[in-house]
Design an enzyme around this catalytic site. Structure first.
Site, PDB file in Angstrom:
ATOM      1  N   HIS A  98       0.822  -1.220   0.000  1.00  0.00           N
ATOM      2  CA  HIS A  98       0.000   0.000   0.000  1.00  0.00           C
ATOM      3  C   HIS A  98       0.853   1.266   0.000  1.00  0.00           C
ATOM      4  O   HIS A  98       0.553   2.235   0.696  1.00  0.00           O
ATOM      5  CB  HIS A  98      -0.947   0.013   1.198  1.00  0.00           C
ATOM      6  CG  HIS A  98      -2.091  -0.945   1.068  1.00  0.00           C
ATOM      7  ND1 HIS A  98      -3.038  -0.862   0.072  1.00  0.00           N
ATOM      8  CD2 HIS A  98      -2.425  -2.034   1.813  1.00  0.00           C
ATOM      9  CE1 HIS A  98      -3.912  -1.846   0.201  1.00  0.00           C
ATOM     10  NE2 HIS A  98      -3.563  -2.568   1.252  1.00  0.00           N
ATOM     11  N   ASP A 154       0.524  -4.706   5.631  1.00  0.00           N
ATOM     12  CA  ASP A 154      -0.543  -5.610   5.201  1.00  0.00           C
ATOM     13  C   ASP A 154      -0.600  -5.688   3.684  1.00  0.00           C
ATOM     14  O   ASP A 154      -0.107  -4.819   2.973  1.00  0.00           O
ATOM     15  CB  ASP A 154      -1.892  -5.122   5.738  1.00  0.00           C
ATOM     16  CG  ASP A 154      -2.255  -3.733   5.218  1.00  0.00           C
ATOM     17  OD1 ASP A 154      -1.362  -2.854   5.212  1.00  0.00           O
ATOM     18  OD2 ASP A 154      -3.429  -3.514   4.852  1.00  0.00           O
ATOM     19  N   GLU A 155      -1.196  -6.751   3.209  1.00  0.00           N
ATOM     20  CA  GLU A 155      -1.530  -6.921   1.797  1.00  0.00           C
ATOM     21  C   GLU A 155      -0.365  -6.552   0.867  1.00  0.00           C
ATOM     22  O   GLU A 155      -0.514  -5.731  -0.044  1.00  0.00           O
ATOM     23  CB  GLU A 155      -2.781  -6.109   1.463  1.00  0.00           C
ATOM     24  CG  GLU A 155      -4.000  -6.580   2.242  1.00  0.00           C
ATOM     25  CD  GLU A 155      -5.271  -5.819   1.929  1.00  0.00           C
ATOM     26  OE1 GLU A 155      -6.361  -6.419   2.047  1.00  0.00           O
ATOM     27  OE2 GLU A 155      -5.194  -4.631   1.577  1.00  0.00           O
ATOM     28  N   VAL A 156       0.765  -7.166   1.105  1.00  0.00           N
ATOM     29  CA  VAL A 156       1.904  -6.996   0.189  1.00  0.00           C
ATOM     30  C   VAL A 156       1.643  -7.932  -0.995  1.00  0.00           C
ATOM     31  O   VAL A 156       2.090  -9.075  -1.025  1.00  0.00           O
ATOM     32  CB  VAL A 156       3.235  -7.323   0.893  1.00  0.00           C
ATOM     33  CG1 VAL A 156       4.412  -7.018  -0.037  1.00  0.00           C
ATOM     34  CG2 VAL A 156       3.367  -6.522   2.188  1.00  0.00           C
TER      35      VAL A 156
END
Length: 493
Positions: A98, A154-156
């Site tokens: 992100h 998060d959410e790599v």
């Protein structure tokens, strides 16, 4: 359960990358948050922070900033107001995934894991840690007396894809897990060395697939505190017992994250309060079963996402979501949900003549005329918009338009005036109401949001409807003079 929830942090997440409120609006909200039970705010500044020196181009002073907020003076005032309201501040700085707000800039394009995608940073690039530490230093130096910093992670979505990362994975003991952990530990070690009293929080989702033995090998529990996030309602809650056992063997501390908005659809306009009630109820149930596994339960962050990523359109605005936040905080404080809680919160917010509906669908629904929380007129305007959008779709996407005013018919002039004549007044009335709605919303959005954000919301939600309606009305009116007068046809005997 009440002793657990009351004796821990309750952070309201403010996602400024979506719709950063004016400081004058936050001045009204902060005391209210405290009154409702919040103990602090989790601030995700992204490009609204007034970065300086080598980072000036990515912040509110930069040429590509989406919002233009905040100035140094405004940001300092914001923190001062939070402190005056008795709210602790926890800044959130993304350090891995992100990172669109940084990696979209030409100076840092080379740090992308995938050249075409600005989402994730390459942990193997020699400039990666330098960038992250610069971000953290400016944030920490600007926030006096903070105890925690949240490093995201998060959410790599793109990990181990570039040639250098692939080679590291192939020659490492633990593959992608090692690639991820080495970067996180590099960030956390920097914070510990530079700011010894500061505790590091991180999102947990990238850890869910990593074996506890690997996390312990890297002593992860000594460097970070996981914030376990899950936003689904009870019937879809999916955190496994095995995950909790693995985390308990690594970490002494635990945070959790619920959601009061921004978790039911990337283009949602109003929160589905019933969904968020169920999410909070289920979290309380889960915590009652697992919290004793962790010596230190830090608390909860009630997340309120404003965009799903930097390039997504805005979802629910903060002003429209305050009823959801008020209900969710009351649930957390009480340890349960009941009809009495709903009634109490609704009346406190001014819902007397019109109910506080727990589901914004189906539409239309009655629109409140008078409420009593800051920004309530924006809530009313969005309710009006959602009702009007249903009316719009019932006309513009109707079988009548599809059958008698489709593009092929317009192109060839093969239209029936009997059908079109009845559509033109409907188009005209819709356009008038849309214009009135836009004027109302723009006036009240400007009270709480910066002009660029107001323009975006109107341009995303209202303008597309006006554009299509304007074209349909123009096409319909253009067809009318093309009809051959009836008297030109021979008499039929």
């Amino acid at each position: 359960m009440e002793s657990l929830t009351l004796g821990s942090h309750r952070l309201v997440h403010l996602d400024f990358k979506g719709a950063p409120p004016k400081v004058t609006y936050l001045e009204q909200l902060f005391p209210l948050f405290r009154e409702w039970g919040a103990t602090g705010i989790l601030i995700e500044w992204e490009d609204t922070f007034p970065y300086v020196r080598d980072l000036i181009s990515i912040g509110s002073k930069g040429p590509l900033s989406q919002s233009g907020a905040y100035t140094v003076e405004e940001a300092r005032l914001l923190l001062h107001l939070a402190g005056d309201a008795g709210l602790a501040v926890v800044p959130l700085v993304q350090t891995f995934g992100h990172l669109e707000f940084v990696l979209k800039h030409k100076e840092w394009v080379s740090l992308r894991e995938v050249a075409a995608y600005p989402s994730s940073m390459c942990p193997s690039h020699p400039g990666a840690l330098k960038l992250v530490t610069s971000l953290i230093k400016q944030i920490v130096e600007f926030h006096p007396d903070i105890q925690y910093i949240h490093i995201g992670a998060d959410e790599v979505w793109h990990l181990g894809i570039c040639p250098t990362c692939i080679r590291r994975i192939e020659t490492s003991k633990h593959g992608k897990a090692q690639l991820f952990l080495e970067h996180i530990l590099g960030v956390a070690q920097f914070v510990r060395d530079t700011y010894p009293t500061l505790r590091v929080i991180m999102w947990d989702d990238m850890l869910r697939s990593i074996d506890s033995s690997v996390m312990n090998e890297y002593n992860l529990g000594k460097f970070v505190e996981p914030m376990v996030w899950h936003y689904l309602p009870a019937e879809a809650f999916q955190l496994s017992a095995d995950m909790w056992e693995r985390y308990a063997s690594v970490f002494n501390t635990l945070w959790v994250a619920t959601a009061f908005k921004g978790a039911t659809g990337s283009s949602q306009n109003l929160p589905v309060i019933q969904h968020h009630i169920s999410n909070h109820e289920q979290w309380l149930t889960v915590l009652s079963q697992i919290v004793n596994k962790f010596p230190n339960f830090r608390g909860v962050a009630l997340t309120g996402w404003s965009r799903y990523d930097h390039y997504a359109i805005m979802c629910e605005l903060l002003a429209t979501s305050l009823p959801s936040l008020a209900v969710c905080l009351r649930i957390w404080m009480s340890g349960t949900y009941s009809s009495d809680i709903h009634t109490t919160v609704a009346k406190a917010l001014g819902y007397y003549d019109t109910p506080l509906f727990l589901n914004p669908y189906p539409r239309p629904q009655p629109v409140p005329q008078q409420l009593s929380f800051p920004g309530w007129k924006v809530r009313v305007g969005v309710e009006w918009f959602m009702n009007l959008r249903v009316k719009y779709r019932n006309i513009v996407d109707s079988e009548q338009v599809e059958t008698w005013l489709n593009p092929w018919q317009i192109q060839h002039g093969l239209t029936n005036p009997m059908q079109i004549e009845s559509l033109i007044p409907a188009f005209t009335d819709l356009m008038f109401e849309l214009t009135s709605l836009e004027s109302y919303l723009r006036a009240h959005l400007e009270d709480i949001l910066h002009t660029a954000t107001v323009d975006e919301w109107i341009g995303t939600n209202v303008e597309p409807l006006k554009v299509r309606l304007r074209q349909l009305k123009k096409d319909a009116e253009a067809q009318m003079p093309m009809r051959i007068p009836m008297q030109s046809f021979p008499d039929v005997i």
